[in-house]
Design an enzyme around this catalytic site. Structure first.
Site, mmCIF file in Angstrom:
data_model
loop_
_atom_site.group_PDB
_atom_site.id
_atom_site.type_symbol
_atom_site.label_atom_id
_atom_site.label_comp_id
_atom_site.label_asym_id
_atom_site.label_seq_id
_atom_site.Cartn_x
_atom_site.Cartn_y
_atom_site.Cartn_z
ATOM 1 N N GLY A 54 0.716 -1.170 0.007
ATOM 2 C CA GLY A 54 -0.095 0.029 -0.095
ATOM 3 C C GLY A 54 0.784 1.170 -0.122
ATOM 4 N N ARG A 96 7.350 1.953 0.891
ATOM 5 C CA ARG A 96 7.781 0.346 0.929
ATOM 6 C C ARG A 96 8.293 -0.167 -0.482
ATOM 7 N NH1 ARG A 96 3.159 -2.788 3.137
ATOM 8 N NH2 ARG A 96 3.404 -1.466 5.055
ATOM 9 N N ARG A 130 1.308 10.903 -8.840
ATOM 10 C CA ARG A 130 0.620 10.985 -7.740
ATOM 11 C C ARG A 130 1.427 10.409 -6.540
ATOM 12 N NH1 ARG A 130 -5.157 11.599 -7.663
ATOM 13 N NH2 ARG A 130 -5.857 11.925 -9.844
ATOM 14 N N ARG A 147 -0.171 -8.673 -3.324
ATOM 15 C CA ARG A 147 -0.213 -7.693 -2.202
ATOM 16 C C ARG A 147 0.549 -7.949 -0.795
ATOM 17 N NH1 ARG A 147 -1.902 -3.870 1.141
ATOM 18 N NH2 ARG A 147 -3.198 -4.480 3.255
ATOM 19 N N SER A 151 0.211 -4.503 5.683
ATOM 20 C CA SER A 151 -0.179 -4.491 7.007
ATOM 21 C C SER A 151 -1.778 -5.033 7.362
ATOM 22 C CB SER A 151 0.280 -3.288 7.726
ATOM 23 O OG SER A 151 -0.384 -2.335 7.179
ATOM 24 N N ASP A 206 -0.619 -4.299 14.143
ATOM 25 C CA ASP A 206 -1.090 -3.763 15.201
ATOM 26 C C ASP A 206 -2.054 -4.829 15.551
ATOM 27 O OD1 ASP A 206 -4.208 -2.432 14.265
ATOM 28 O OD2 ASP A 206 -2.345 -2.356 12.869
ATOM 29 N N ARG A 223 6.756 -0.227 9.538
ATOM 30 C CA ARG A 223 5.787 -0.738 8.685
ATOM 31 C C ARG A 223 6.350 -0.677 7.229
ATOM 32 N NH1 ARG A 223 -0.209 0.537 10.551
ATOM 33 N NH2 ARG A 223 0.167 0.617 12.856
#
Length: 239
Positions: A27, A31, A50, A94, A97, A211, A224
């Protein structure tokens, strides 16, 4: 391998750079940058529109791409649709997290999303005359489990919640999903799986627990981006 042939969309502009048939989709675009700089060789950046960074390189001699998708089903669905239908991507993985919904699923544990329960209405467009079961591609799921076993990585395989809601006005909602055995909650896998199924390509969601919703435990933003390396290394082997 797919070739962009100078194709572009409003959200992906490769300028002729290659996008591989297998792509990792975190996402967070940072990363994606971390993965490209840490694991890939001969890297070329193919997107920055973007701020959604995308890269193609080689991993153990095989071409692989990685690109951020942003948060939520709408964002994931736009990027995955364009990657599949415009750029010819065949395997979409994908790496994200998730928040644990089970007491025995702890920070940094890895989950393979075999199924994606959802509160999203994204699937209505396909006009299926019933309730469609949203699942991963078994081919990728089986290969990923084999890789995890070979690496000695303990993983959980099961049903996750792919939700449109991050801040829920109903405080009882998440407990009800937990009582149905849902392992964890995230926001993108349902859209990815639906697009892939409709197009006849492969998709898998690999998650790291960032989390714990009931224990109120969490990792940092930096962790993350850079510390979830176990799921990255599993995903890279699927190229």
């Amino acid at each position: 391998m797919s070739s962009t042939n100078f194709k572009e969309t409003p959200h992906i502009k490769p300028n002729g750079a290659e996008i591989a048939e297998t792509i990792l989709l975190p996402g967070d675009p940072l990363r994606a940058k971390f993965i490209a700089e840490t694991y890939l060789e001969d890297v070329i950046q193919f997107n920055e529109v973007r701020g959604m960074l995308g890269y193609t390189g080689t991993y153990k001699g095989k071409r692989i791409s990685v690109m951020g998708t942003g948060m939520g089903t709408p964002s994931m669905s736009i990027y995955s649709w364009e990657l599949i239908h415009v750029f010819g991507v065949k395997n979409l993985i994908r790496i994200g997290s998730a928040g644990s919904l089970q007491d025995d699923l702890n920070l940094y544990d890895i989950v393979f999303a075999m199924g994606a329960s959802t509160d999203s209405n994204y699937g209505h467009q396909f006009n299926v005359p019933g309730h469609y079961s949203i699942t991963a591609s078994y081919e990728l799921l089986e290969r990923a489990k084999k890789v995890a076993d070979e690496q000695g990585q303990k993983v959980r395989v099961g049903n996750v919640l792919s939700s449109d809601v991050f801040y829920n006005a109903d405080p009882t909602a998440i407990q009800k999903w937990s009582e149905m055995g849902i392992l964890c909650a995230e926001m993108e896998s349902a859209g990815l799986y639906l697009n892939a199924a409709h197009a006849g390509v492969n998709a898998l969601c690999i998650l790291t627990i960032s989390d714990h919703i009931f224990k109120e435990e969490k990792t940092t933003q930096e962790e993350r981006q850079t510390a979830f390396t176990k799921m990255m290394e599993i995903a890279l082997e699927l190229a």
